[in-house]
Design a protein around this motif. Structure first.
Motif, PDB file in Angstrom:
ATOM      1  N   VAL A 279       0.801  -1.226   0.000  1.00 44.12           N
ATOM      2  CA  VAL A 279       0.000   0.000   0.000  1.00 44.12           C
ATOM      3  C   VAL A 279       0.840   1.285   0.000  1.00 44.12           C
ATOM      4  CG1 VAL A 279      -1.466   1.405   1.525  1.00 44.12           C
ATOM      5  CG2 VAL A 279      -2.240  -0.835   0.750  1.00 44.12           C
ATOM      6  N   PRO A 280       1.885   1.405   0.811  1.00 46.69           N
ATOM      7  CA  PRO A 280       2.674   2.646   0.766  1.00 46.69           C
ATOM      8  C   PRO A 280       3.201   2.969  -0.631  1.00 46.69           C
ATOM      9  CG  PRO A 280       3.256   1.374   2.707  1.00 46.69           C
ATOM     10  CD  PRO A 280       2.384   0.489   1.864  1.00 46.69           C
ATOM     11  N   HIS A 281       3.550   1.943  -1.387  1.00 43.73           N
ATOM     12  CA  HIS A 281       4.066   2.149  -2.740  1.00 43.73           C
ATOM     13  C   HIS A 281       2.926   2.402  -3.729  1.00 43.73           C
ATOM     14  CE1 HIS A 281       7.910   0.890  -1.153  1.00 43.73           C
ATOM     15  NE2 HIS A 281       7.338  -0.210  -0.685  1.00 43.73           N
ATOM     16  N   LEU A 282       1.799   1.732  -3.532  1.00 41.56           N
ATOM     17  CA  LEU A 282       0.644   1.961  -4.390  1.00 41.56           C
ATOM     18  C   LEU A 282       0.074   3.364  -4.195  1.00 41.56           C
ATOM     19  CD1 LEU A 282      -1.195  -1.479  -4.021  1.00 41.56           C
ATOM     20  CD2 LEU A 282       0.234  -0.704  -5.930  1.00 41.56           C
ATOM     21  N   ARG A 283       0.206   3.896  -3.004  1.00 38.19           N
ATOM     22  CA  ARG A 283      -0.226   5.284  -2.769  1.00 38.19           C
ATOM     23  C   ARG A 283       0.596   6.253  -3.607  1.00 38.19           C
ATOM     24  NH1 ARG A 283      -0.384   6.850   3.402  1.00 38.19           N
ATOM     25  NH2 ARG A 283      -1.634   8.565   2.578  1.00 38.19           N
ATOM     26  N   LYS A 284       1.880   6.004  -3.707  1.00 44.54           N
ATOM     27  CA  LYS A 284       2.762   6.894  -4.469  1.00 44.54           C
ATOM     28  C   LYS A 284       2.440   6.852  -5.962  1.00 44.54           C
ATOM     29  CE  LYS A 284       6.648   6.351  -1.252  1.00 44.54           C
ATOM     30  NZ  LYS A 284       8.029   5.815  -1.099  1.00 44.54           N
ATOM     31  N   SER A 285       2.043   5.694  -6.453  1.00 43.52           N
ATOM     32  CA  SER A 285       1.790   5.528  -7.884  1.00 43.52           C
ATOM     33  C   SER A 285       0.316   5.669  -8.250  1.00 43.52           C
ATOM     34  CB  SER A 285       2.291   4.154  -8.351  1.00 43.52           C
ATOM     35  OG  SER A 285       1.589   3.115  -7.703  1.00 43.52           O
ATOM     36  N   SER A 286      -0.534   5.982  -7.233  1.00 43.64           N
ATOM     37  CA  SER A 286      -1.997   5.955  -7.453  1.00 43.64           C
ATOM     38  C   SER A 286      -2.366   4.623  -8.109  1.00 43.64           C
ATOM     39  CB  SER A 286      -2.451   7.127  -8.318  1.00 43.64           C
ATOM     40  OG  SER A 286      -2.217   8.352  -7.665  1.00 43.64           O
TER      41      SER A 286
END
Length: 280
Positions: free
Chosen positions: A150-157
């Motif tokens: 999730v932390p990485h998916l937040r950055k990439s939308s």
């Protein structure tokens, strides 16, 4: 709502345009349970659409065979493999971190790994450790990847797509462990966009696909869904073609064009396709 139940790919979700345009050329996709069956098909589809891949499964040899096959099918494909147990938090953390370190980002998580082991035995008669093991793999195994991705998916939308099952919405004998795990999985998916609005999520029933797991099924279901339908549906969703279904249960056997045209207003107004109690 009774949208058409489809066995194979239909024009709206035809993956050919994604293949030719390399829609996912700048995207990194992590697929769990990628060594065979539905997960393998999903990985192949995303590779053909141009994505870089991180593939997860327990069997190292099978993963390496899948990697070799994808690289032969898609020259220049970038593929990492991680042989691990999805229940092992430390291994999952390392796989997500390794993916991001190597590729620099993460855009799509496909949480496909799952089992169905108690088919045919009532809940008080099945081995309790076997029963709970299904919950561990199907729910905790997804949560572990969600937690670290999730932390990485937040950055990439980015997108989270968890492979669920229609079994989570029915009550039939001798499949309690599997049905309960998928029921809870759907609720987990609902929480992601509520707590992290930058991430779009779906719980996807892949259809009645014949796999190694369904060979043990005792339910009177015809497993006649083409495996390509599941993968094509995921490409369609991850390409941002149905974001209005964010946080909801979706069936690959539905004609998503028909669902949007005929049912979108009611689904949105009633906040449907989520787990809740309702009066008739």
């Amino acid at each position: 709502m009774q949208p058409l139940s489809l066995p194979s790919v239909y024009p709206l979700i035809d993956p050919a345009p994604h293949f030719s345009a390399k829609t996912f050329a700048s995207k990194v996709v992590l697929v769990t349970g990628a060594s065979r069956g539905i997960g393998l098909s999903i990985a192949q589809h995303f590779a053909r659409a141009g994505s870089s891949l991180a593939l997860v499964a327990r069997n190292h040899a099978l993963l390496e065979s899948v990697k070799a096959g994808i690289e032969a099918d898609v020259p220049g494909a970038q593929v990492l493999t991680f042989a691990l147990d999805v229940r092992d938090t430390a291994q999952v953390e390392a796989a997500v971190a390794g993916t991001v370190k190597h590729f620099g980002r993460l855009d799509v998580l496909v949480a496909n790994a799952g089992v169905g082991r108690g088919f045919g035995t009532r809940l008080a008669e099945v081995d309790p450790n076997l029963w709970w093991d299904t919950i561990e793999i199907n729910l905790r195994g997804v949560y572990n990847f969600v937690h670290f991705a999730v932390p990485h998916l937040r950055k990439s939308s980015g997108y989270l797509i968890a492979i669920s099952s229609a079994a989570g919405h029915v009550r039939v004998p001798t499949v309690s462990d599997y049905a309960i795990s998928k029921h809870a999985l759907d609720r987990l998916v609902e929480f992601v966009p509520i707590e992290y609005p930058e991430v779009t999520s779906f719980a996807v029933h892949p259809g009645s696909v014949a796999t190694d797991m369904t060979a043990n099924s005792t339910t009177p279901i015809s497993f006649d869904t083409k495996i390509e339908l599941s993968a094509a549906t995921l490409l369609h969703l991850a390409a941002g073609k149905a974001d209005w279904l964010n946080g909801r249960y979706v069936s690959a056997q539905w004609d998503l064009g028909e669902v949007e045209q005929k049912h979108k207003a009611a689904i949105v107004a009633k906040n449907a396709l989520v787990q809740k109690l309702a009066l008739p």
